[in-house]
Design an enzyme around this catalytic site. Sequence first.
Site, PDB file in Angstrom:
ATOM      1  N   LYS A  32      46.171  45.080  35.355  1.00  0.00           N
ATOM      2  CA  LYS A  32      46.021  46.538  35.218  1.00  0.00           C
ATOM      3  C   LYS A  32      47.356  47.224  35.500  1.00  0.00           C
ATOM      4  CE  LYS A  32      41.162  46.914  36.744  1.00  0.00           C
ATOM      5  NZ  LYS A  32      40.595  47.499  35.532  1.00  0.00           N
ATOM      6  N   ASP A  43      40.019  44.120  42.102  1.00  0.00           N
ATOM      7  CA  ASP A  43      40.186  43.802  40.680  1.00  0.00           C
ATOM      8  C   ASP A  43      41.590  44.203  40.220  1.00  0.00           C
ATOM      9  OD1 ASP A  43      39.927  43.307  37.999  1.00  0.00           O
ATOM     10  OD2 ASP A  43      38.527  44.957  37.596  1.00  0.00           O
ATOM     11  N   LYS A  55      27.534  43.635  41.496  1.00  0.00           N
ATOM     12  CA  LYS A  55      28.905  43.134  41.285  1.00  0.00           C
ATOM     13  C   LYS A  55      29.728  43.279  42.555  1.00  0.00           C
ATOM     14  CE  LYS A  55      33.193  44.230  38.726  1.00  0.00           C
ATOM     15  NZ  LYS A  55      33.823  45.040  37.639  1.00  0.00           N
ATOM     16  N   ASP A 107      40.382  41.026  32.506  1.00  0.00           N
ATOM     17  CA  ASP A 107      39.967  42.224  33.232  1.00  0.00           C
ATOM     18  C   ASP A 107      38.488  42.553  33.001  1.00  0.00           C
ATOM     19  OD1 ASP A 107      40.251  44.371  34.903  1.00  0.00           O
ATOM     20  OD2 ASP A 107      41.347  45.633  33.471  1.00  0.00           O
ATOM     21  N   ASP A 147      35.604  47.967  43.609  1.00  0.00           N
ATOM     22  CA  ASP A 147      34.938  47.227  42.538  1.00  0.00           C
ATOM     23  C   ASP A 147      33.796  46.347  43.061  1.00  0.00           C
ATOM     24  OD1 ASP A 147      34.786  47.016  39.803  1.00  0.00           O
ATOM     25  OD2 ASP A 147      36.173  45.313  39.667  1.00  0.00           O
ATOM     26  N   GLU A 165      36.002  41.007  34.018  1.00  0.00           N
ATOM     27  CA  GLU A 165      35.571  39.927  34.918  1.00  0.00           C
ATOM     28  C   GLU A 165      34.193  40.179  35.516  1.00  0.00           C
ATOM     29  OE1 GLU A 165      37.193  42.496  35.881  1.00  0.00           O
ATOM     30  OE2 GLU A 165      36.122  43.018  37.716  1.00  0.00           O
ATOM     31  N   ARG A 200      31.355  41.149  34.182  1.00  0.00           N
ATOM     32  CA  ARG A 200      30.277  40.519  33.406  1.00  0.00           C
ATOM     33  C   ARG A 200      30.284  39.007  33.564  1.00  0.00           C
ATOM     34  NH1 ARG A 200      32.630  43.303  28.077  1.00  0.00           N
ATOM     35  NH2 ARG A 200      33.265  44.777  29.700  1.00  0.00           N
TER      36      ARG A 200
HETATM   37  N1  BES Z   1      36.231  47.271  37.422  1.00  0.00           N
HETATM   38  C1  BES Z   1      36.609  47.596  36.094  1.00  0.00           C
HETATM   39  C2  BES Z   1      35.912  48.862  35.569  1.00  0.00           C
HETATM   40  C3  BES Z   1      36.375  50.133  36.188  1.00  0.00           C
HETATM   41  C4  BES Z   1      37.552  50.734  35.775  1.00  0.00           C
HETATM   42  C5  BES Z   1      35.604  50.760  37.131  1.00  0.00           C
HETATM   43  C6  BES Z   1      37.955  51.932  36.336  1.00  0.00           C
HETATM   44  C7  BES Z   1      36.009  51.951  37.693  1.00  0.00           C
HETATM   45  C8  BES Z   1      37.179  52.544  37.299  1.00  0.00           C
HETATM   46  C9  BES Z   1      36.251  46.454  35.160  1.00  0.00           C
HETATM   47  O1  BES Z   1      36.358  45.177  35.687  1.00  0.00           O
HETATM   48  C10 BES Z   1      37.206  46.518  34.033  1.00  0.00           C
HETATM   49  O2  BES Z   1      38.373  46.322  34.257  1.00  0.00           O
HETATM   50  N2  BES Z   1      36.697  46.797  32.836  1.00  0.00           N
HETATM   51  C11 BES Z   1      37.507  46.909  31.709  1.00  0.00           C
HETATM   52  C12 BES Z   1      36.789  46.255  30.555  1.00  0.00           C
HETATM   53  C13 BES Z   1      37.636  46.061  29.334  1.00  0.00           C
HETATM   54  C14 BES Z   1      38.711  45.036  29.593  1.00  0.00           C
HETATM   55  C15 BES Z   1      36.750  45.603  28.204  1.00  0.00           C
HETATM   56  C16 BES Z   1      37.764  48.387  31.444  1.00  0.00           C
HETATM   57  O3  BES Z   1      36.882  49.208  31.688  1.00  0.00           O
HETATM   58  O4  BES Z   1      38.878  48.723  31.039  1.00  0.00           O
HETATM   59 ZN    ZN Z   2      36.124  45.035  37.707  1.00  0.00          ZN
HETATM   60 MN    MN Z   3      38.303  44.390  35.541  1.00  0.00          MN
END
Ligand code: BES
Ligand code: ZN
Ligand code: MN
Length: 484
Positions: A267, A260, A255, A337, A278, A339, A341
């Site tokens: 966020k 992000d 990825k 968010d 990210d 994104e 996947r």
């Molecule tokens: N890049 C983030 C995941 C992440 C968050 C990695 C904090 C490291 C620290 C990912 O893109 C994300 O935002 N995931 C969301 C998914 C949710 C919307 C289902 C998450 O983890 O909140």
């Molecule tokens: Zn992300």
């Molecule tokens: Mn995200």
Amino acid sequence: MRFQVLALDSSTNEMDTLVVGYDSMESLGEACSRLSDHSQKLLQTLIERGEIKAEKGQCHSLHLVDDEFSKLILVFMPKAETRAAVLGPIDAMSGALKSFGSVNAAISLPAHALVHGQLLALCNTIADRQYQFDHYRSGDKTPSKLTDVSFLSDDDLSATLSLADGLLAGGTLTKNLGNTPPNVCTPSYLVEQAHALADKHANVHSHALDVEQMSALGMGCLLGVGQGSRTPPALIVMQYQGAGSDTAPIALVGKGVTFDTGGISIKPSANMEMMTYDMLGAATVFGAIEAAATAKLALNIVAVVPSAENMPDGNAIKPGDVLTSMSGKTVEVLNTDAEGRLILCDALTYVQREFNPSQIIDMATLTGACITALGHINTAVMGNHQPLIDDIIEAGLTAYDPAWQLPLSEEYDEQLKSKLADVANIGGAPAGTITAGCFLQRFIENDTPWAHLDIAGTAMGGQKLATGRPLRLVLQVLANAAQQ
Ligand code: BES
Ligand code: ZN
Ligand code: MN
């Protein structure tokens, strides 16, 4: 920095530091027979006074006079049963080498610490401690002084030390890419870095797909994530050829979200700067190619990095949008968010159709839920093929860079039902790391062995710079595969 082995009867008089890992007072005495009479007397006094003992946590850094060595580092290193007990002395030794500012170190270890995994962990930890990222500081820079690390042994350590060289080169690349700020490290910057890697190694080739080429292939999910940003997305391909062209490659997919924000599902601003990391899945894949090429592993690898910046703007995707992936499956975007996947699913389809890999390992800072579940200790692993998952767990144990399996059973997949499309991009709060894995699994064709690594906890160590993990694990998996 160079790692090498020195036969026990070799001279060490060019070296400034002697490092001794000891598991008993006898082994300490034996390793210290290289010191001058004067130093040995000093040591004897300290032992008699009870200052130096064979006890957990013992780590001493001494300046010497009247000796070929000017510095002595002593670390109690007993035969240990747990990972923490193995890594503790390794950390202490590596930290002492850094704070002493050693240049040439001779290291004497007890036999039980000279096994492959522990030696690899030690080399990697020494390199990590020496690592600096001061490219963006003006004024004085303090580069690492350590140039030579020589292990005193009559064993053949060459296979391990060759992997350690790979890990040093690859880990530095992973951390440099990860730490490069997001205004510099954009998708097009990663494209340039892939070309640089190909220029460096004759058996690495790279190319990248631009927006037009991705549109032609129907990569609607990757393009969807990229469309909210001024800096266009890219799909990067790197091929390492270390075996004959008739062997199917192992695919690595990483990825590469270079920042992000969350997109329209934006966020909170607290800690948002951490989302510069990210792209650590991508950075780990870059590091793996560099490491495999440096260590000359006998296998073929195809690495695919989907890269985009997830931004909110007038053209950004919205909650409720439906995107069509390269596979033809439609995806309801319930949260912009989620994104990672979205960019990964098109990369997975692409790598399967274009390269027919024998197995696929993807790695991504995919979910915050992974940090909640496993903290910063274990990488989460899940997949569709238990032997591959077992190989990964085993490699993690060998290399002291652990991974823990989460259950990717079909009950969880239910949570991804969409009211109008083939699949939704989120599955609600419960088991967020697993439902992200379920989403990816939907894009695996013909039961190709596939494993997904959620590295959100291990690649990012709290408020610090990129950790470099889990490259040691990934390189161990590749080295094991090359042996078969
Ligand atoms: N890049 C983030 C995941 C992440 C968050 C990695 C904090 C490291 C620290 C990912 O893109 C994300 O935002 N995931 C969301 C998914 C949710 C919307 C289902 C998450 O983890 O909140
Ligand atoms: Zn992300
Ligand atoms: Mn995200």
